[in-house]
Write an enzyme that holds these catalytic residues in place. Structure first.
Site, PDB file in Angstrom:
ATOM      1  N   HIS A  81       0.790  -1.022   0.115  1.00 22.79           N
ATOM      2  CA  HIS A  81       0.131  -0.002  -0.099  1.00 22.79           C
ATOM      3  C   HIS A  81       0.930   1.185  -0.059  1.00 22.79           C
ATOM      4  O   HIS A  81       2.099   1.267   0.317  1.00 22.79           O
ATOM      5  CB  HIS A  81      -1.158   0.096   1.226  1.00 22.79           C
ATOM      6  CG  HIS A  81      -0.220   0.005   2.636  1.00 22.79           C
ATOM      7  ND1 HIS A  81       0.098   1.034   3.123  1.00 22.79           N
ATOM      8  CD2 HIS A  81      -0.027  -0.950   3.315  1.00 22.79           C
ATOM      9  CE1 HIS A  81       0.808   0.877   4.409  1.00 22.79           C
ATOM     10  NE2 HIS A  81       0.556  -0.494   4.618  1.00 22.79           N
ATOM     11  N   ASP A  83      -0.438   4.482   1.138  1.00 25.60           N
ATOM     12  CA  ASP A  83      -0.778   5.311   2.313  1.00 25.60           C
ATOM     13  C   ASP A  83      -0.136   4.950   3.572  1.00 25.60           C
ATOM     14  O   ASP A  83       0.680   4.018   3.834  1.00 25.60           O
ATOM     15  CB  ASP A  83      -2.454   5.324   2.400  1.00 25.60           C
ATOM     16  CG  ASP A  83      -2.670   4.074   2.808  1.00 25.60           C
ATOM     17  OD1 ASP A  83      -2.419   2.900   2.271  1.00 25.60           O
ATOM     18  OD2 ASP A  83      -3.759   3.949   3.677  1.00 25.60           O
ATOM     19  N   ASP A 113       6.405   0.875   7.162  1.00 19.91           N
ATOM     20  CA  ASP A 113       5.008   0.358   6.847  1.00 19.91           C
ATOM     21  C   ASP A 113       4.491   1.233   5.793  1.00 19.91           C
ATOM     22  O   ASP A 113       3.841   2.196   6.114  1.00 19.91           O
ATOM     23  CB  ASP A 113       4.240   0.740   8.040  1.00 19.91           C
ATOM     24  CG  ASP A 113       2.581   0.014   8.185  1.00 19.91           C
ATOM     25  OD1 ASP A 113       2.373  -0.595   7.147  1.00 19.91           O
ATOM     26  OD2 ASP A 113       1.913   0.337   8.878  1.00 19.91           O
ATOM     27  N   GLU A 145      -5.180   1.311   2.926  1.00 21.32           N
ATOM     28  CA  GLU A 145      -5.253   0.096   3.931  1.00 21.32           C
ATOM     29  C   GLU A 145      -4.930   0.451   5.486  1.00 21.32           C
ATOM     30  O   GLU A 145      -5.467  -0.218   6.009  1.00 21.32           O
ATOM     31  CB  GLU A 145      -3.702  -0.486   3.565  1.00 21.32           C
ATOM     32  CG  GLU A 145      -3.384  -1.806   3.925  1.00 21.32           C
ATOM     33  CD  GLU A 145      -2.943  -1.780   5.455  1.00 21.32           C
ATOM     34  OE1 GLU A 145      -2.795  -2.891   6.402  1.00 21.32           O
ATOM     35  OE2 GLU A 145      -2.434  -0.670   5.977  1.00 21.32           O
ATOM     36  N   GLU A 146      -4.661   1.800   5.576  1.00 22.33           N
ATOM     37  CA  GLU A 146      -4.376   2.307   7.064  1.00 22.33           C
ATOM     38  C   GLU A 146      -5.838   2.650   7.433  1.00 22.33           C
ATOM     39  O   GLU A 146      -6.001   2.747   8.639  1.00 22.33           O
ATOM     40  CB  GLU A 146      -3.550   3.387   7.234  1.00 22.33           C
ATOM     41  CG  GLU A 146      -2.011   3.032   6.968  1.00 22.33           C
ATOM     42  CD  GLU A 146      -1.476   2.130   7.834  1.00 22.33           C
ATOM     43  OE1 GLU A 146      -2.047   1.622   8.626  1.00 22.33           O
ATOM     44  OE2 GLU A 146      -0.123   1.676   7.540  1.00 22.33           O
TER      45      GLU A 146
END
Length: 393
Positions: A81, A83, A113, A145-146
């Site tokens: 991802h 974001d 991450d 995703e977050e």
């Protein structure tokens, strides 16, 4: 190995340069990722890589699905991802969107991450090209995703239609390059209690939304205790049970006014095999049986409503799946782990694509101020990707 674009040192430097560029884009989930996407598009075009851009419904974000090798079914998706989580209120010692290299680590928001994984995948494209793959490598860069983990859904829906259907997906969330075949699901809710205002000296004339909300929260935590007592039959998760957490609660106007409104936000993280709506069902049953009758005894217009804000499916173990077998071989390991966080992996599994989670870095560093990843972890992941190139050639 002689110096060159595919030498270990050159590939690492290329990856760190790519990570520096990716980190420079402020792609906090509440913002657009289109600047980063445009940069990656230019990079893919420079290498002659075919890709599809898949925007969201509002057009302010997009996923990219790139294919290296033949346009066939049965390839491997490397899913990452774009974001990141916010930096506000965190005590960073340097600019979070400017990669800092220091003492064998690189620091920056998303360095762990999971922009390091994205950077590794992108910087490996020249090596994937020279490997003359017989099965394709697909790189999927998604969004949100977050927040919701729904960023890859539009791409997944096209598998087997106008996009090749992959044989396996490797999600590059930080696992210290161990192969994770299971994680919990997560569901997030907002519960609102609508009461009826009255003077606090005359509670028989109103209905306190705060009182009812406190009763509901207490009921949820009692149920959490029951879940803890049930434990984790697999013995693989920490904490070893499905869990409930109430994160915020707001309500009331003044000490001497019966509250007309109270809202609390809460979540349920369920073990694989546990119904994702189990806690919601419990709350609604408890509300109907205990809380609502009390809330409405003096105010028939009072009521309780719960809205589902997030639902992220869990990842169930699939022993011997194509994804697990491949990832274990590439990681040179013979065992899998479980991880406590949720990811996009369950979305792929729901679409019947074998999926595991395996990526560089430690989740302990994610979402922290001065987020970092060890350079050694990047090197391990590069070696993993080189073995993938050999496996698919």
């Amino acid at each position: 190995m002689a110096a060159g674009s595919n030498s270990p040192g050159a590939r690492l430097n290329a990856t760190l340069d790519m990570l520096e560029r990716l980190t420079s884009f402020d792609t906090v989930s509440s913002k657009s990722n289109l600047g980063l996407v445009a940069f990656v598009e230019d990079y893919l075009k420079s290498l002659g890589i075919a890709y599809v851009k898949i925007p969201n419904s509002r057009g302010d974000k997009a996923a990219l699905f790139a294919t290296i090798g033949p346009n066939l079914d049965g390839g491997v998706v490397l899913s990452g991802h774009t974001d990141v989580v916010p930096v506000e209120g965190q005590a960073w010692t340097s600019d979070p969107f400017k990669l800092r290299r220091e003492a064998g680590r690189v620091y920056g928001r998303g360095a762990c991450d999971m922009k390091a994984f994205d950077a590794i995948c992108l910087s490996m494209i020249p090596e994937f090209l020279t490997a003359r793959l017989s099965r394709p490598v697909h790189i999927l860069l998604s969004y949100d995703e977050e927040t919701t983990c729904r960023g890859p859904l539009d791409t997944i829906a096209r598998f087997g239609a106008d996009l090749p259907r992959p044989g396996a997906v490797l999600v590059g969330e930080p696992t210290l390059m161990q192969v994770a075949d299971a994680h919990k699901s997560v569901a997030g809710y907002s519960t609102t209690v609508h009461g009826h205002e009255a003077h606090s000296s005359k509670p028989n004339l109103g209905a306190s939304a705060v009182e009812a909300a406190c009763d509901l929260v207490t009921g949820l935590y009692r149920f959490a205790d029951e879940l803890a007592a049930r434990g984790d039959p697999s013995g693989r998760f920490d904490p070893p049970a499905s869990t409930i957490h109430v994160g915020t609660i707001h309500g009331g106007t003044a000490r001497n006014i019966m509250a007309t409104l109270c809202v609390f936000h809460w979540e349920f993280r369920a073990l694989p095999g546990v119904a994702q709506n189990l806690a919601l069902q419990h709350l609604e049953e408890y509300a109907a049986r205990v809380v609502t009758p009390k809330l409405t005894r003096h105010a028939t217009d009072a009521f309780i409503e719960t809205v589902t804000e997030v639902e992220v499916p869990g990842l169930k173990p699939e022993s011997g799946s194509i994804a697990e077998t491949l990832a274990l071989k590439l990681a040179q390991s013979n065992h899998t782990i479980s991880v406590p966080y949720a990811s996009e992996a369950g979305q792929f599994q729901l679409a019947n694509v074998p999926t595991v989670v395996c990526g560089p870095g430690s989740i302990d560093q994610a979402h922290q101020p001065d987020e970092y990843i060890d350079v050694a972890q990047i090197e391990v992941c590069i070696a993993f990707m080189r073995r993938l190139a050999i496996e698919l050639s």
